[in-house]
Design a protein around this motif. Structure first.
Motif, PDB file in Angstrom:
ATOM      1  N   THR A  43       0.536  -1.393  -0.365  1.00  0.00           N
ATOM      2  CA  THR A  43      -0.208   0.280   0.411  1.00  0.00           C
ATOM      3  C   THR A  43       0.650   1.233   0.155  1.00  0.00           C
ATOM      4  O   THR A  43       0.460   2.044  -0.049  1.00  0.00           O
ATOM      5  CB  THR A  43      -1.048  -0.018   1.233  1.00  0.00           C
ATOM      6  OG1 THR A  43      -0.488  -0.620   2.400  1.00  0.00           O
ATOM      7  CG2 THR A  43      -2.026  -1.395   0.816  1.00  0.00           C
ATOM      8  N   LEU A  44       2.116   1.163  -0.447  1.00  0.00           N
ATOM      9  CA  LEU A  44       3.113   2.222  -0.083  1.00  0.00           C
ATOM     10  C   LEU A  44       2.758   3.513  -1.276  1.00  0.00           C
ATOM     11  O   LEU A  44       3.102   2.721  -2.180  1.00  0.00           O
ATOM     12  CB  LEU A  44       4.296   1.858   0.349  1.00  0.00           C
ATOM     13  CG  LEU A  44       5.591   2.774   0.459  1.00  0.00           C
ATOM     14  CD1 LEU A  44       5.155   3.507   1.558  1.00  0.00           C
ATOM     15  CD2 LEU A  44       6.611   2.505   0.059  1.00  0.00           C
ATOM     16  N   GLU A  45       2.430   4.499  -0.729  1.00  0.00           N
ATOM     17  CA  GLU A  45       2.100   5.206  -2.905  1.00  0.00           C
ATOM     18  C   GLU A  45       2.394   5.883  -2.169  1.00  0.00           C
ATOM     19  O   GLU A  45       2.245   7.406  -1.782  1.00  0.00           O
ATOM     20  CB  GLU A  45      -0.346   5.461  -2.754  1.00  0.00           C
ATOM     21  CG  GLU A  45      -0.662   4.890  -4.029  1.00  0.00           C
ATOM     22  CD  GLU A  45       0.104   4.565  -4.894  1.00  0.00           C
ATOM     23  OE1 GLU A  45       0.481   4.979  -5.875  1.00  0.00           O
ATOM     24  OE2 GLU A  45       0.075   3.333  -5.496  1.00  0.00           O
ATOM     25  N   PRO A  46       3.560   6.790  -3.615  1.00  0.00           N
ATOM     26  CA  PRO A  46       3.800   6.236  -4.558  1.00  0.00           C
ATOM     27  C   PRO A  46       4.844   5.074  -4.252  1.00  0.00           C
ATOM     28  O   PRO A  46       5.883   5.028  -3.336  1.00  0.00           O
ATOM     29  CB  PRO A  46       4.654   7.016  -5.733  1.00  0.00           C
ATOM     30  CG  PRO A  46       4.635   8.327  -4.565  1.00  0.00           C
ATOM     31  CD  PRO A  46       3.845   8.283  -3.816  1.00  0.00           C
ATOM     32  N   GLU A  47       5.005   4.317  -4.873  1.00  0.00           N
ATOM     33  CA  GLU A  47       5.735   2.711  -4.589  1.00  0.00           C
ATOM     34  C   GLU A  47       7.451   2.927  -4.780  1.00  0.00           C
ATOM     35  O   GLU A  47       7.394   4.355  -5.302  1.00  0.00           O
ATOM     36  CB  GLU A  47       6.647   2.103  -5.830  1.00  0.00           C
ATOM     37  CG  GLU A  47       6.901   0.520  -6.234  1.00  0.00           C
ATOM     38  CD  GLU A  47       6.206  -0.632  -7.276  1.00  0.00           C
ATOM     39  OE1 GLU A  47       7.388  -0.815  -8.247  1.00  0.00           O
ATOM     40  OE2 GLU A  47       5.341  -0.996  -7.215  1.00  0.00           O
ATOM     41  N   ALA A  48       8.088   2.793  -4.310  1.00  0.00           N
ATOM     42  CA  ALA A  48       9.860   3.243  -4.019  1.00  0.00           C
ATOM     43  C   ALA A  48      11.141   2.466  -3.040  1.00  0.00           C
ATOM     44  O   ALA A  48       9.697   1.115  -2.544  1.00  0.00           O
ATOM     45  CB  ALA A  48       9.801   4.571  -3.245  1.00  0.00           C
ATOM     46  N   ALA A  49      11.447   2.823  -3.420  1.00  0.00           N
ATOM     47  CA  ALA A  49      12.318   1.657  -2.707  1.00  0.00           C
ATOM     48  C   ALA A  49      13.297   2.436  -1.435  1.00  0.00           C
ATOM     49  O   ALA A  49      13.376   4.072  -1.424  1.00  0.00           O
ATOM     50  CB  ALA A  49      13.916   1.569  -3.144  1.00  0.00           C
ATOM     51  N   LEU A  50      13.085   1.620   0.149  1.00  0.00           N
ATOM     52  CA  LEU A  50      13.229   1.908   0.843  1.00  0.00           C
ATOM     53  C   LEU A  50      14.469   1.286   1.287  1.00  0.00           C
ATOM     54  O   LEU A  50      14.695   0.440   2.353  1.00  0.00           O
ATOM     55  CB  LEU A  50      12.106   2.344   2.094  1.00  0.00           C
ATOM     56  CG  LEU A  50      10.132   2.556   1.456  1.00  0.00           C
ATOM     57  CD1 LEU A  50       9.433   2.169   2.482  1.00  0.00           C
ATOM     58  CD2 LEU A  50      11.171   4.413   1.812  1.00  0.00           C
ATOM     59  N   ILE A  51      15.300   1.721   2.020  1.00  0.00           N
ATOM     60  CA  ILE A  51      16.823   1.449   1.731  1.00  0.00           C
ATOM     61  C   ILE A  51      17.119   1.765   3.290  1.00  0.00           C
ATOM     62  O   ILE A  51      17.423   3.084   3.167  1.00  0.00           O
ATOM     63  CB  ILE A  51      18.194   1.513   0.801  1.00  0.00           C
ATOM     64  CG1 ILE A  51      17.445   2.012  -0.502  1.00  0.00           C
ATOM     65  CG2 ILE A  51      19.204   0.912   1.126  1.00  0.00           C
ATOM     66  CD1 ILE A  51      17.890   2.447  -2.097  1.00  0.00           C
ATOM     67  N   ASP A  52      18.035   0.705   4.230  1.00  0.00           N
ATOM     68  CA  ASP A  52      18.150   1.073   5.474  1.00  0.00           C
ATOM     69  C   ASP A  52      19.991   1.619   5.559  1.00  0.00           C
ATOM     70  O   ASP A  52      20.249   1.421   4.660  1.00  0.00           O
ATOM     71  CB  ASP A  52      18.234  -0.130   6.471  1.00  0.00           C
ATOM     72  CG  ASP A  52      18.252  -0.172   7.754  1.00  0.00           C
ATOM     73  OD1 ASP A  52      19.558   1.010   7.857  1.00  0.00           O
ATOM     74  OD2 ASP A  52      19.024  -0.245   8.308  1.00  0.00           O
ATOM     75  N   ALA A  53      19.897   3.443   5.380  1.00  0.00           N
ATOM     76  CA  ALA A  53      21.255   3.945   5.249  1.00  0.00           C
ATOM     77  C   ALA A  53      22.511   3.203   5.899  1.00  0.00           C
ATOM     78  O   ALA A  53      23.448   3.385   5.577  1.00  0.00           O
ATOM     79  CB  ALA A  53      21.156   5.262   4.708  1.00  0.00           C
ATOM     80  N   GLY A  54      21.837   3.219   6.965  1.00  0.00           N
ATOM     81  CA  GLY A  54      23.160   2.184   8.031  1.00  0.00           C
ATOM     82  C   GLY A  54      23.621   1.244   7.251  1.00  0.00           C
ATOM     83  O   GLY A  54      24.977   0.830   7.558  1.00  0.00           O
ATOM     84  N   THR A  55      23.214   0.254   6.385  1.00  0.00           N
ATOM     85  CA  THR A  55      23.700  -1.027   5.141  1.00  0.00           C
ATOM     86  C   THR A  55      24.877  -0.585   4.140  1.00  0.00           C
ATOM     87  O   THR A  55      25.402  -1.025   3.328  1.00  0.00           O
ATOM     88  CB  THR A  55      22.555  -1.491   4.770  1.00  0.00           C
ATOM     89  OG1 THR A  55      21.909  -0.622   3.905  1.00  0.00           O
ATOM     90  CG2 THR A  55      21.994  -1.964   6.627  1.00  0.00           C
TER      91      THR A  55
END
Length: 188
Positions: A43-55
């Protein structure tokens, strides 16, 4: 990598000139659990990549992974459901999808988040900015993002995730070792 007039950092790709990747960094994220639940439920709108920046070791890693994801997309060989999840998967040197998404994707306790959207409109980026809650200002300039990544990354965990040994770091940088793994993953 360039920034537009709205200061959104936008990556371009020589091999895929029709595509861009817009990114911003959210320091001190306070609603990681909600965002992860939205992402996992579709249901994330708009679609995106959510990246853990610590990695992440550097934004160059994201650009290399995005190029690989675009290559898979162009060939019709995505290993994940969407181009954005393929970006997160492509950050890994491993071919194990679940492990890769678990390591590099948002977690319930992610404190520093990189949000990335392919071919984003200004409306998309504004909508994504409105979804995140942070105790600090969102960072959108390449130098600011890389500087913050330098402060929040866990180099030992990153080296472990990519199976980088000390001898490698004596002849090259952490970023060099990671980019080589991303580039070579499909050859293994």
């Amino acid at each position: 990598m360039t920034s537009s007039a709205h200061h959104v950092m936008m990556m371009t790709f020589d091999a895929f000139p029709e595509h861009t990747l817009s990114v911003f960094l959210v320091p001190q994220l306070v609603n990681a659990r909600e965002l992860r639940q939205s992402l996992m439920s579709g249901t994330l709108e708009p679609e995106a990549a959510l990246i853990d920046a610590g990695t992440l070791a550097h934004l160059l890693i994201v650009k290399a992974a995005a190029g690989l994801a675009l290559q898979h997309h162009a060939r019709g060989t995505l290993r994940t459901k969407t181009l954005h999840s393929e970006l997160v998967y492509s950050l890994s040197g491993s071919k194990h999808i679940g492990s890769s998404l678990g390591t590099f994707g948002i977690k319930d306790d992610t404190a520093c988040l990189l949000v990335a959207k392919f071919d984003a409109s200004d409306e998309d980026m504004n909508a994504l900015r409105n979804l995140v809650a942070s105790n600090e200002c969102i960072l959108e300039e390449e130098e600011d993002i890389n500087a913050y990544i330098d402060t929040c990354r866990d180099e030992k965990a990153i080296a472990k995730a990519y199976k980088i040994v000390d001898q490698e770091l004596q002849i090259g940088s952490l970023v060099d070792a990671i980019v080589c793994r991303i580039a070579a993953r499909d050859c293994l």
